[in-house]
Design a protein around this motif. Structure first.
Motif, PDB file in Angstrom:
ATOM      1  N   PRO A  45       0.819  -1.219   0.000  1.00  0.00           N
ATOM      2  CA  PRO A  45       0.000   0.000   0.000  1.00  0.00           C
ATOM      3  C   PRO A  45       0.857   1.276   0.000  1.00  0.00           C
ATOM      4  O   PRO A  45       0.540   2.229  -0.728  1.00  0.00           O
ATOM      5  N   ASP A  46       1.951   1.298   0.776  1.00  0.00           N
ATOM      6  CA  ASP A  46       2.823   2.479   0.775  1.00  0.00           C
ATOM      7  C   ASP A  46       3.412   2.727  -0.609  1.00  0.00           C
ATOM      8  O   ASP A  46       3.433   3.870  -1.089  1.00  0.00           O
ATOM      9  N   ASP A  47       3.906   1.656  -1.257  1.00  0.00           N
ATOM     10  CA  ASP A  47       4.472   1.802  -2.606  1.00  0.00           C
ATOM     11  C   ASP A  47       3.447   2.415  -3.556  1.00  0.00           C
ATOM     12  O   ASP A  47       3.756   3.325  -4.324  1.00  0.00           O
ATOM     13  N   CYS A  48       2.236   1.887  -3.514  1.00  0.00           N
ATOM     14  CA  CYS A  48       1.173   2.360  -4.390  1.00  0.00           C
ATOM     15  C   CYS A  48       0.850   3.819  -4.126  1.00  0.00           C
ATOM     16  O   CYS A  48       0.740   4.626  -5.058  1.00  0.00           O
ATOM     17  N   MET A  49       0.683   4.181  -2.875  1.00  0.00           N
ATOM     18  CA  MET A  49       0.308   5.545  -2.532  1.00  0.00           C
ATOM     19  C   MET A  49       1.384   6.532  -2.980  1.00  0.00           C
ATOM     20  O   MET A  49       1.081   7.560  -3.583  1.00  0.00           O
ATOM     21  N   ILE A  50       2.646   6.208  -2.737  1.00  0.00           N
ATOM     22  CA  ILE A  50       3.741   7.092  -3.143  1.00  0.00           C
ATOM     23  C   ILE A  50       3.753   7.252  -4.664  1.00  0.00           C
ATOM     24  O   ILE A  50       3.890   8.364  -5.194  1.00  0.00           O
ATOM     25  N   ARG A  51       3.612   6.136  -5.396  1.00  0.00           N
ATOM     26  CA  ARG A  51       3.597   6.172  -6.866  1.00  0.00           C
ATOM     27  C   ARG A  51       2.418   6.977  -7.384  1.00  0.00           C
ATOM     28  O   ARG A  51       2.570   7.846  -8.250  1.00  0.00           O
ATOM     29  N   GLU A  52       1.223   6.701  -6.862  1.00  0.00           N
ATOM     30  CA  GLU A  52       0.026   7.390  -7.339  1.00  0.00           C
ATOM     31  C   GLU A  52       0.083   8.890  -7.062  1.00  0.00           C
ATOM     32  O   GLU A  52      -0.306   9.695  -7.905  1.00  0.00           O
ATOM     33  N   VAL A  53       0.546   9.286  -5.884  1.00  0.00           N
ATOM     34  CA  VAL A  53       0.656  10.712  -5.572  1.00  0.00           C
ATOM     35  C   VAL A  53       1.614  11.377  -6.558  1.00  0.00           C
ATOM     36  O   VAL A  53       1.310  12.446  -7.102  1.00  0.00           O
ATOM     37  N   LYS A  54       2.736  10.748  -6.839  1.00  0.00           N
ATOM     38  CA  LYS A  54       3.712  11.306  -7.787  1.00  0.00           C
ATOM     39  C   LYS A  54       3.101  11.411  -9.185  1.00  0.00           C
ATOM     40  O   LYS A  54       3.239  12.443  -9.859  1.00  0.00           O
ATOM     41  N   GLU A  55       2.429  10.336  -9.637  1.00  0.00           N
ATOM     42  CA  GLU A  55       1.829  10.342 -10.974  1.00  0.00           C
ATOM     43  C   GLU A  55       0.730  11.395 -11.117  1.00  0.00           C
ATOM     44  O   GLU A  55       0.653  12.080 -12.138  1.00  0.00           O
ATOM     45  N   GLU A  56      -0.119  11.519 -10.107  1.00  0.00           N
ATOM     46  CA  GLU A  56      -1.278  12.404 -10.213  1.00  0.00           C
ATOM     47  C   GLU A  56      -0.975  13.860  -9.878  1.00  0.00           C
ATOM     48  O   GLU A  56      -1.662  14.754 -10.366  1.00  0.00           O
ATOM     49  N   THR A  57       0.039  14.106  -9.042  1.00  0.00           N
ATOM     50  CA  THR A  57       0.279  15.481  -8.578  1.00  0.00           C
ATOM     51  C   THR A  57       1.658  16.028  -8.943  1.00  0.00           C
ATOM     52  O   THR A  57       1.863  17.234  -8.916  1.00  0.00           O
ATOM     53  N   GLY A  58       2.618  15.147  -9.191  1.00  0.00           N
ATOM     54  CA  GLY A  58       3.998  15.576  -9.397  1.00  0.00           C
ATOM     55  C   GLY A  58       4.755  15.757  -8.095  1.00  0.00           C
ATOM     56  O   GLY A  58       5.946  16.066  -8.096  1.00  0.00           O
ATOM     57  N   LEU A  59       4.104  15.535  -6.955  1.00  0.00           N
ATOM     58  CA  LEU A  59       4.729  15.756  -5.652  1.00  0.00           C
ATOM     59  C   LEU A  59       5.372  14.468  -5.129  1.00  0.00           C
ATOM     60  O   LEU A  59       4.824  13.377  -5.295  1.00  0.00           O
ATOM     61  N   LYS A  60       6.509  14.625  -4.478  1.00  0.00           N
ATOM     62  CA  LYS A  60       7.179  13.516  -3.800  1.00  0.00           C
ATOM     63  C   LYS A  60       6.933  13.699  -2.303  1.00  0.00           C
ATOM     64  O   LYS A  60       7.320  14.710  -1.711  1.00  0.00           O
ATOM     65  N   LEU A  61       6.294  12.702  -1.697  1.00  0.00           N
ATOM     66  CA  LEU A  61       5.972  12.800  -0.276  1.00  0.00           C
ATOM     67  C   LEU A  61       7.202  12.565   0.583  1.00  0.00           C
ATOM     68  O   LEU A  61       7.980  11.647   0.331  1.00  0.00           O
ATOM     69  N   ILE A  62       7.358  13.391   1.605  1.00  0.00           N
ATOM     70  CA  ILE A  62       8.456  13.285   2.562  1.00  0.00           C
ATOM     71  C   ILE A  62       7.949  12.707   3.881  1.00  0.00           C
ATOM     72  O   ILE A  62       8.600  11.908   4.522  1.00  0.00           O
ATOM     73  N   ASP A  63       6.754  13.130   4.294  1.00  0.00           N
ATOM     74  CA  ASP A  63       6.173  12.674   5.556  1.00  0.00           C
ATOM     75  C   ASP A  63       4.728  12.269   5.309  1.00  0.00           C
ATOM     76  O   ASP A  63       3.919  13.082   4.871  1.00  0.00           O
ATOM     77  N   TYR A  64       4.422  11.003   5.567  1.00  0.00           N
ATOM     78  CA  TYR A  64       3.061  10.499   5.390  1.00  0.00           C
ATOM     79  C   TYR A  64       2.794   9.445   6.442  1.00  0.00           C
ATOM     80  O   TYR A  64       3.708   8.923   7.066  1.00  0.00           O
ATOM     81  N   GLN A  65       1.499   9.140   6.629  1.00  0.00           N
ATOM     82  CA  GLN A  65       1.114   8.178   7.658  1.00  0.00           C
ATOM     83  C   GLN A  65      -0.124   7.412   7.208  1.00  0.00           C
ATOM     84  O   GLN A  65      -1.074   8.013   6.691  1.00  0.00           O
ATOM     85  N   LEU A  66      -0.104   6.090   7.406  1.00  0.00           N
ATOM     86  CA  LEU A  66      -1.293   5.276   7.203  1.00  0.00           C
ATOM     87  C   LEU A  66      -2.269   5.621   8.313  1.00  0.00           C
ATOM     88  O   LEU A  66      -1.948   5.498   9.488  1.00  0.00           O
ATOM     89  N   GLY A  92       8.511  19.327  -4.537  1.00  0.00           N
ATOM     90  CA  GLY A  92       8.138  19.339  -5.946  1.00  0.00           C
ATOM     91  C   GLY A  92       7.083  20.384  -6.226  1.00  0.00           C
ATOM     92  O   GLY A  92       6.643  21.115  -5.339  1.00  0.00           O
ATOM     93  N   THR A  93       6.680  20.429  -7.486  1.00  0.00           N
ATOM     94  CA  THR A  93       5.702  21.396  -7.954  1.00  0.00           C
ATOM     95  C   THR A  93       4.460  20.660  -8.433  1.00  0.00           C
ATOM     96  O   THR A  93       4.564  19.672  -9.162  1.00  0.00           O
ATOM     97  N   LEU A  94       3.327  21.156  -8.037  1.00  0.00           N
ATOM     98  CA  LEU A  94       2.060  20.558  -8.435  1.00  0.00           C
ATOM     99  C   LEU A  94       1.919  20.634  -9.955  1.00  0.00           C
ATOM    100  O   LEU A  94       2.184  21.665 -10.561  1.00  0.00           O
ATOM    101  N   LYS A  95       1.520  19.511 -10.556  1.00  0.00           N
ATOM    102  CA  LYS A  95       1.335  19.463 -12.007  1.00  0.00           C
ATOM    103  C   LYS A  95      -0.130  19.184 -12.331  1.00  0.00           C
ATOM    104  O   LYS A  95      -0.922  18.835 -11.453  1.00  0.00           O
ATOM    105  N   GLU A  96      -0.475  19.312 -13.604  1.00  0.00           N
ATOM    106  CA  GLU A  96      -1.825  19.000 -14.044  1.00  0.00           C
ATOM    107  C   GLU A  96      -2.050  17.497 -13.983  1.00  0.00           C
ATOM    108  O   GLU A  96      -1.161  16.712 -14.295  1.00  0.00           O
ATOM    109  N   CYS A  97      -3.230  17.111 -13.573  1.00  0.00           N
ATOM    110  CA  CYS A  97      -3.581  15.700 -13.430  1.00  0.00           C
ATOM    111  C   CYS A  97      -4.486  15.275 -14.584  1.00  0.00           C
ATOM    112  O   CYS A  97      -5.425  15.999 -14.930  1.00  0.00           O
ATOM    113  N   ASN A  98      -4.226  14.092 -15.148  1.00  0.00           N
ATOM    114  CA  ASN A  98      -5.038  13.626 -16.273  1.00  0.00           C
ATOM    115  C   ASN A  98      -6.376  13.039 -15.830  1.00  0.00           C
ATOM    116  O   ASN A  98      -7.186  12.650 -16.667  1.00  0.00           O
TER     117      ASN A  98
END
Length: 152
Positions: A45-66, A92-98
């Motif tokens: 789940p962590d791998d997925c969430m990190i990947r999806e956030v990067k794909e959809e927003t362009g942001l790399k998470l530094i601090d997150y919690q389940l 990172g910088t917020l990008k357009e999401c498809n």
């Protein structure tokens, strides 16, 4: 049953929300939700969430919690188990999401958006309480919430 992740990213008193308005045949069409998506083979789940956030927003998470687990029962769609996260630091910088329009919304204004009816049962806890959330949300064929089970 489908396995998903859902992340709500905070910046001060704002939450990054996604207005799902770009994909055809989207079960979330017209709703505002956090960012996330379906687990791929061999992903945690962590791998997925990190990947999806990067794909959809362009942001790399530094601090997150389940923060919780949500079971969605949706007769028109495949039932799903969703791993719920919050994040407070990113780079990172917020990008357009498809998949839709991303927008920073004040926490108190999130509840005025077109949300899934059941989201209100966990978002208040997510935004304002520091406890693990375990909830089951059951919808009928008309996408109306018919049952809420909160577990402790």
């Amino acid at each position: 049953m489908k396995l998903n992740t859902l992340c709500y990213i905070e910046s001060g008193n704002n939450i990054l929300m996604l207005n799902r308005n770009k994909k055809k045949n989207d079960e979330n069409q017209g709703k505002w939700i956090g960012v996330g998506g379906k687990l791929e083979p061999h992903e945690s789940p962590d791998d997925c969430m990190i990947r999806e956030v990067k794909e959809e927003t362009g942001l790399k998470l530094i601090d997150y919690q389940l923060r919780g687990i949500i079971t969605f029962v949706l007769p028109k769609w495949e039932d799903e188990i969703c791993f719920l996260y919050s994040a407070t630091q990113y780079e990172g910088t917020l990008k357009e999401c498809n998949e839709g329009e991303l927008q920073w919304i004040k926490k108190e204004d999130v509840f005025n958006l077109p949300l899934w009816q059941g989201d209100t049962y966990f978002l208040d806890d997510l935004f304002y309480l520091n406890q693990f959330i375990n909830i089951k949300l059951v919808y009928n064929e008309q996408d109306e919430l018919v049952k809420v089970c909160k577990y402790t």
